[in-house]
Design an enzyme around this catalytic site. Structure first.
Site, PDB file in Angstrom:
ATOM      1  CE1 TYR A  92      33.212 -27.847  29.178  1.00 31.96           C
ATOM      2  CE2 TYR A  92      33.356 -27.265  26.862  1.00 31.96           C
ATOM      3  CZ  TYR A  92      32.640 -27.764  27.931  1.00 31.96           C
ATOM      4  OH  TYR A  92      31.351 -28.185  27.754  1.00 31.96           O
ATOM      5  NE  ARG A 132      24.638 -34.711  23.776  1.00 29.28           N
ATOM      6  CZ  ARG A 132      25.747 -34.084  23.386  1.00 29.28           C
ATOM      7  NH1 ARG A 132      26.663 -34.708  22.674  1.00 29.28           N
ATOM      8  NH2 ARG A 132      25.962 -32.815  23.732  1.00 29.28           N
ATOM      9  CE  LYS A 152      30.067 -25.216  27.245  1.00 28.71           C
ATOM     10  NZ  LYS A 152      29.053 -26.141  26.783  1.00 28.71           N
ATOM     11  CG  ASP A 204      27.285 -32.411  27.470  1.00 27.33           C
ATOM     12  OD1 ASP A 204      27.031 -31.890  26.373  1.00 27.33           O
ATOM     13  OD2 ASP A 204      28.456 -32.542  27.887  1.00 27.33           O
ATOM     14  CG  ASP A 260      24.825 -29.757  24.642  1.00 24.42           C
ATOM     15  OD1 ASP A 260      26.061 -29.720  24.612  1.00 24.42           O
ATOM     16  OD2 ASP A 260      24.179 -29.990  25.671  1.00 24.42           O
TER      17      ASP A 260
END
Length: 565
Positions: free
Chosen positions: A104, A157, A175, A247, A270
């Site tokens: 990650y 993003r 994740k 994201d 996020d």
């Protein structure tokens, strides 16, 4: 009577021969027993020796060490994951602290940028806008039937790297690897998804090897309708799934969360996960200093959805400690590229407008222009906590940190942007500029800092301390929603695990080596709060404890027995 864990019971499977070896969830490689090799027609397809998983891990780790480049190590680990998932997670569990930054952040950022170049094998679902009429069929095509956790991104993003198109798939894959490695959620229950809505990144559009839809991103009603088609299809296919938004760009992240949070069990890591782990760190830091969070003043650099999400969680905690909403908001100072958020700034987003400072309260401030800089905020507001979520490197300058230290003996400084190349300040500099007095937590991993012969451990304010425990708690309790109260409880549970808060010394956050125990503890607290909130389907404490243990998957090979389709 003690219940037998599922992993101890034989697993009946219909696959055999090469097909079985190609199935990552079932493949054991050289660890298939002699009996299994006969039963499943594997003789001749494997070397003679029957190995233990420990021997396989030793070989895999030696091979891993042969790679000197982190991206190559990432590719190697992903190849094991796509070949033998049980071995992958046993290897990861054996070297978790070393390998988490590889699977990650920060290494996954480079892997996302080069996703089409390093692509080896399909994993998860790629749901493209041109094929939107077939979303239900795509979900039926998933190789996993009993999906309990989905992580979905649209790739716009990715970390601090921006629009990576379908390259963003590296984030859901990474994740979910942590959901399993840290939270014990079986990989058989997880599904990474990327919504391919095009890309505005010219590097991707002009790359002859780019594997996504070569088209500018769809926006507006087209985008919202496409996402809604996906959500409704998920609800039809897996109505009880936990869906994590990951994201999405600021303009979409909060609206999507607000639209769907009462429609299915979902959260945005996020916004909510980052807020939860940051709040847990701040509660721990306040406890270690013998204070409460309501006594602190907080300045932010970065007023996007992540920063504002953290701010709202801090406000909620301050209110629980006795402040009014107005008093709590007066202690929060949000700075973005246009300066401090005030009632004079035009075109603020809804979630930003709740965090403005009123001009009349700033009348005595010494400022050069109406656009109040972070340095001017530090000089006038005298914050005790500084949080960076700007995605821009080096913005916590020496002048800013030294100015903060003038009025705060032990400032808390949290440059949370990642990957490492985007961090607002490096821990070594912050420690030096504050004569070793700052308490530092970062978003990406950093080595301990030595200053004047003292070693300072740098806490990584990593969402992986939070979301695996939330996921396990949701699954174990059968929660139908993720409530704000459940997230608040997760933050407080993380603070309970802080060595510094408990002992007055040591790291602010637990060691990554202890993250499985931390996740179990957080899961228990989250599940109990789900009961309190009335969103859980498992209602007794004893059943809850049993459900957590029953759902906690260990990377161990099960005995296989053959059955027919």
């Amino acid at each position: 009577m003690e219940l037998e864990h599922e992993s101890k019971r034989p697993l009946y499977i219909p696959y055999a021969g090469p097909i079985l070896l190609e199935f990552p969830l079932l493949n054991k490689g050289s660890a298939f027993s002699e009996e299994e090799r006969s039963t499943f027609n594997l003789h001749g397809l494997l070397p003679e020796a029957v190995e233990t998983i420990e021997e396989q891990v030793e070989r895999a780790y030696r091979q891993y060490l042969d790679f000197k480049n982190d991206n190559d190590k990432h590719i190697y680990l992903r190849n094991i994951q796509d070949t033998n998932e049980t071995l992958f997670y046993r290897l990861l569990e054996s070297h978790l602290t070393e390998m988490m930054p590889i699977i990650y952040t920060p290494t996954v950022g480079e892997a996302c940028e080069h996703f089409s170049d390093i692509y080896r094998r399909a994993r998860g679902l790629f749901i493209s806008y041109p094929n939107r009429a077939n979303i239900d069929d795509m979900l039926q095509n998933a190789t996993k039937q009993n999906v309990k956790v989905i992580v979905v991104t649209d790739g716009e993003r990715i970390l601090g790297l921006g629009d990576q198109g379908i390259g963003g798939m590296g984030i859901p894959i990474g994740k979910l690897s942590l959901y399993t490695a840290c939270g014990g959620i079986s990989p058989a229950y997880t599904l990474p998804v990327v919504l391919d809505v095009g890309t505005n990144n010219p590097q991707r559009l002009n790359d002859p090897l780019y594997m996504g839809w070569r088209h500018p991103r769809i926006t507006g009603d087209e985008y919202n309708e496409f996402v809604d088609e996906f959500i409704q299809a998920v609800k039809r296919r897996w109505p009880n799934v936990l869906l994590q938004f990951e994201d999405f760009a600021q303009k979409n992240a909060m609206p999507l969360l607000n639209r769907y949070r009462d429609e299915l069990c979902c959260f945005n890591d996020d916004i909510q996960g980052t807020a939860a782990v940051t709040l847990g760190s701040l509660i721990a830091a306040s406890r270690a200093a013998g204070r409460q969070l309501k006594d602190q003043t907080v300045a932010f650099l970065g007023a996007g959805s992540a920063g504002c999400g953290i701010a709202e969680q801090i406000i909620a905690q301050m209110k629980s400690e006795g402040l009014s909403d107005e008093q709590a908001r007066a202690r929060i100072f949000m700075v973005d590229r246009f300066g401090l958020l005030t009632d004079k700034l035009p075109n603020l987003l809804d979630f930003q407008s709740k965090l403005i400072q009123k001009s009349e309260t700033l009348a005595d401030w010494q400022t050069e222009t109406d656009a109040i800089s972070l340095l001017e905020v530090v000089k006038n507001a005298k914050p005790t906590i500084l949080i960076g979520v700007s995605g821009q490197a080096g913005l916590f300058t020496e002048e800013i940190i030294r100015e903060m230290h003038k009025h705060c003996e032990r400032p808390t400084v949290m440059p949370l942007s990642n990957p490492t190349s985007r961090v607002e300040a490096r821990p070594e500099d912050i420690i030096n500029w504050t004569d070793g007095q700052a308490l530092v937590a970062t978003g990406s991993p950093f080595a301990p800092v030595t200053y004047k012969e003292k070693v300072y451990p740098i806490a990584q304010c990593n969402n992986s301390y939070i979301f695996p425990g939330i996921g396990l708690g949701v699954i174990a309790s059968g929660a139908k929603r993720v409530t704000d109260a459940m997230l608040m409880v997760a933050s407080r549970a993380l603070a309970d695990c802080s060595p510094m808060a408990k002992e007055g010394d040591g790291p602010l956050l637990p060691l990554l080596a202890d993250i499985q125990q931390v996740s179990r503890y957080i899961a228990k607290q989250v599940a109990k709060e789900a009961q309190v909130q009335g969103v859980a389907t498992v209602t007794s404490d004893s059943a809850l404890e049993e459900a957590i243990e029953r759902n906690y998957w260990e990377p161990e090979y099960r005995i296989y027995k053959r059955t027919s389709f």
